[in-house]
Design an enzyme around this catalytic site. Structure first.
Site, PDB file in Angstrom:
ATOM      1  N   HIS A 236      54.580  22.070   8.429  1.00 19.48           N
ATOM      2  CA  HIS A 236      55.398  21.458   7.484  1.00 19.48           C
ATOM      3  C   HIS A 236      56.061  20.162   7.821  1.00 19.48           C
ATOM      4  O   HIS A 236      56.820  20.188   8.694  1.00 19.48           O
ATOM      5  CB  HIS A 236      55.923  22.351   6.474  1.00 19.48           C
ATOM      6  CG  HIS A 236      56.079  21.816   5.106  1.00 19.48           C
ATOM      7  ND1 HIS A 236      56.934  20.744   4.904  1.00 19.48           N
ATOM      8  CD2 HIS A 236      55.694  22.240   3.962  1.00 19.48           C
ATOM      9  CE1 HIS A 236      56.965  20.597   3.561  1.00 19.48           C
ATOM     10  NE2 HIS A 236      56.208  21.527   2.972  1.00 19.48           N
ATOM     11  N   ARG A 256      58.921  15.216  -2.280  1.00 18.59           N
ATOM     12  CA  ARG A 256      58.203  13.914  -2.283  1.00 18.59           C
ATOM     13  C   ARG A 256      57.414  13.805  -3.947  1.00 18.59           C
ATOM     14  O   ARG A 256      56.850  12.626  -4.379  1.00 18.59           O
ATOM     15  CB  ARG A 256      57.099  14.064  -1.185  1.00 18.59           C
ATOM     16  CG  ARG A 256      57.853  13.501   0.076  1.00 18.59           C
ATOM     17  CD  ARG A 256      57.158  14.041   1.448  1.00 18.59           C
ATOM     18  NE  ARG A 256      56.998  15.542   1.393  1.00 18.59           N
ATOM     19  CZ  ARG A 256      56.020  16.095   2.026  1.00 18.59           C
ATOM     20  NH1 ARG A 256      55.029  15.310   2.257  1.00 18.59           N
ATOM     21  NH2 ARG A 256      56.130  17.330   2.339  1.00 18.59           N
TER      22      ARG A 256
END
Ligand SMILES: Cc1cc2nc3c(=O)[nH]c(=O)nc-3n(C[C@H](O)[C@H](O)[C@H](O)COP(=O)(O)OP(=O)(O)OC[C@H]3O[C@@H](n4cnc5c(N)ncnc54)[C@H](O)[C@@H]3O)c2cc1C
Length: 604
Positions: A236, A256
């Protein structure tokens, strides 16, 4: 054989995360008696940590979404080595599984008109993740757990399965020990569902909990099942990097999705510098368009921070390697900047990302509404695992089923965020259903006492060797460094060979590992037993990575940096050979039906 406590069920489920709980509910609903085993307390499975949400094309926020777009996104994200039938079933069935969860009491965030709210995530074309703030896993576990308990499933908490037992070729049960007393327990069952989660603890830096030691992968392997796609490990892009004690803890992609941007030490938004060709048409032309996308503008395209995880992680590694990283060896993730756009930004961030706000405040003394975070890649998920039939989730061993992260196929070379939680629901249900049907269709099985005796004796060997022998923690630590340094985000053939040589040495050392004392809550002894699983997983990842001479999704070979079309035609398969050694081969991917090919072409 000494007398040990024995339990008998139609279906035994190993693992109480989302996949195991959903399987237990379904098997019980079909009339089977069900036993559920988990290493920790009920409610503590790793699923509880899931943050961002579960992907399902309900089209509540953008009515252009459909199962077809979700299917195409999943296949593109997986770079077309996915099991296409699993990707199709997942995309078709996920909306019903999410609505069912709501009917069982899950309280999702809502749209203004009262429907389940859906958020943006990397690689998903439309807002698709049903969520509960950034605590979706908690709500999922709570809901499924309540349902499981109400249905009368028998739960054996703090029990660890150490071996699956077969009767001839068929599965017949499992042997476990309990943490509290260190006693062995025998579980007889005509069907077993593995739902044991991931493997993150094979690496030094990981977002995974202590339970993620690849037990299900190794149990299945030792029982004769095939593993596939083990080279595809997901790193990740955003884990915490500072302070050292919390390195690896996840920073959700939801940051995000809500408008967070990645910058380097020069303040440059570097993700705009490297947009893969197959995503160019779907990616924002500039920062303004990217921002509008995160705020729900249907005509805007996604910002490059929401490209797939494999790509974002590699871009971050490049910035760090080329000297443009942050002070503690990461890059900056900035959500505080949205104060330029929203008058009530701080309150908005705290409401949308409450766990992230508290996580950084408590662990790093940093206020994310004011300052950027420092983040870097962390081992997060394994796309590879037990090879299963798409419809039934049955493995290559009769009576052995698998679902959730320990099973493989749906994600191909890279998983899209949010696809795991819906995978647990879709394929957990299918596994429970087919395990119950299988159990009903089978005659009784028997378990050989001598086999049980041998497994128990083997498990107790570390006590025979005593505390002055090899230290199991030291072996695990060396393994984690080996995997982090040599089988990580960027790999090469010579490094993989070196890793295999070191893993071989660690097998030898594990054979000498010893402990002393009583069996109650004995973490050193448990580590000795974990090592046998971690080493199988580590070896399978390294051997599979050598077998794939190209770069695709989560697997990047510096010596073969391009994607090779010839490698799009197979999955790498690992199986235990008759001599006990690991065998690696390639299995051709069956051709996709024309109707699915058309969907992919139309949605490109
Ligand atoms: C921090 C974090 C956030 C995430 N956020 C998201 C997200 O927002 N959306 C998404 O889709 N995915 C997310 N993921 C991924 C997702 O959470 C996992 O892939 C998923 O929860 C795995 O579920 P599972 O049911 O397969 O296994 P787990 O939830 O890992 O459960 C495994 C179970 O197996 C048991 N077990 C293991 N070995 C044994 C053994 N030997 N004997 C007995 N029991 C055993 C464990 O005790 C546990 O009960 C996230 C992952 C992390 C780490």
């Amino acid at each position: 054989m000494p007398a040990i406590q024995t339990f008998a069920y139609d279906v035994l489920i190993i693992g109480a995360g989302g996949a195991g709980l959903r399987a237990a509910i379904e098997a019980t609903a079909r009339g089977a008696t069900v036993g559920l085993i988990c290493k920790s307390l009920l409610g503590k499975a790793h699923t509880v940590m899931a943050e961002g949400g579960m992907a399902a094309a309900m089209a509540n926020v953008d009515d252009r979404d459909s199962w077809q777009v979700h299917f195409a996104d999943t296949m593109r994200g997986g770079q077309y080595v996915n099991n296409w039938r699993m990707a199709e079933l997942h995309a078709r069935e996920a909306p019903d599984r999410v609505r069912e969860l709501e009917a069982w009491g899950a309280v999702f965030d809502r749209t203004d008109d009262g429907r389940i709210l859906q958020r943006n995530f990397g690689g998903h074309r439309y807002p698709r993740l049903a969520h509960v703030g950034d605590r979706t896993g908690l709500e999922l576990i709570r809901t499924l757990q309540d349902h499981t308990v109400h249905m009368g499933v028998v739960v054996h908490m703090e029990h660890t399965v150490i071996e699956l037992l077969r009767d001839g070729g068929r599965i017949a049960g499992a042997l476990a020990y309990d943490r509290e007393r260190g006693r062995f327990h025998l579980f007889a069952a005509r069907a077993v569902v593995l739902a044991t989660g991931g493997i993150g603890r094979a690496y030094r830096v990981t977002s995974n909990s202590w339970e993620s030691t690849g037990d299900g992968h190794a149990l299945a392997y030792r029982a004769g099942a095939e593993l596939i796609d083990m080279e595809f490990v997901q790193f990740h892009p955003t884990g915490m990097v500072w302070p050292p004690s919390v390195k690896g803890i996840l920073v959700t992609e939801g940051v995000r999705g809500e408008g967070g941007i990645l910058t380097n030490r020069e303040g440059r938004r570097f993700m705009f510098d490297d947009i893969p060709e197959n995503y160019r048409a779907q990616t924002a032309a500039d920062a303004e368009e990217g921002w509008r996308y995160t705020q729900g503008d249907r005509n805007a395209r996604r910002p490059p921070e929401l490209l797939t995880r494999d790509h974002v992680a590699r871009c971050i590694v490049r910035e760090i390697k080329e000297g443009r990283g942050s002070p503690h060896g990461g890059v900056f993730l900035d959500i505080a900047w949205i104060k330029e756009k929203l008058p009530n930004a701080a309150e908005h961030i705290r409401r949308k990302l409450p766990s992230m706000y508290h996580q950084f405040k408590e662990l790093a003394d940093l206020d994310i509404t004011r300052e950027p975070m420092e983040v870097g890649p962390t081992t997060h998920y394994i796309m590879g695992g037990i090879r299963v039939d798409a419809e039934t989730q049955q493995s290559s061993v009769p009576g052995l089923f698998a679902a959730g992260e320990c099973a493989a196929g749906i994600n191909g070379a890279n998983r899209l965020g949010g696809n795991s939680l819906s995978d647990l629901l879709v394929f957990g249900k299918r596994a429970g259903e087919h395990a119950a049907d299988w159990a009903r269709s089978q005659g009784p099985t028997g378990i050989d006492d001598a086999l049980v005796d041998a497994v128990m004796r083997g498990a107790l060997e570390p006590f025979d060797r005593g505390g002055d022998s090899e230290n199991p923690y030291a072996i695990q630590s060396t393994l984690q460094d080996t995997m982090q340094d040599l089988v990580g985000i960027v790999r090469t053939g010579p490094e993989l060979e070196e890793a295999l040589a070191r893993i071989d040495g660690l097998w030898t050392r594990t054979g000498r590992a010893g402990v002393s004392g009583h069996r109650e809550y004995h973490a050193g002894w448990h580590t000795c037993l974990d090592l046998r699983n971690l080493l199988v997983v580590a070896e399978a990842i390294a051997r599979s990575a050598l077998e794939r001479p190209e770069s695709r999704g989560g697997h990047f070979r510096d010596d073969f940096p391009a994607r090779d079309p010839a490698c799009a035609t197979f999955n790498v398969v690992v199986v235990r050979g008759p001599d006990g050694h690991m065998q690696v081969s390639r299995a051709p991917i069956p051709p996709m039906p024309a109707a699915l090919v058309r969907i992919i072409e139309e949605e490109a």
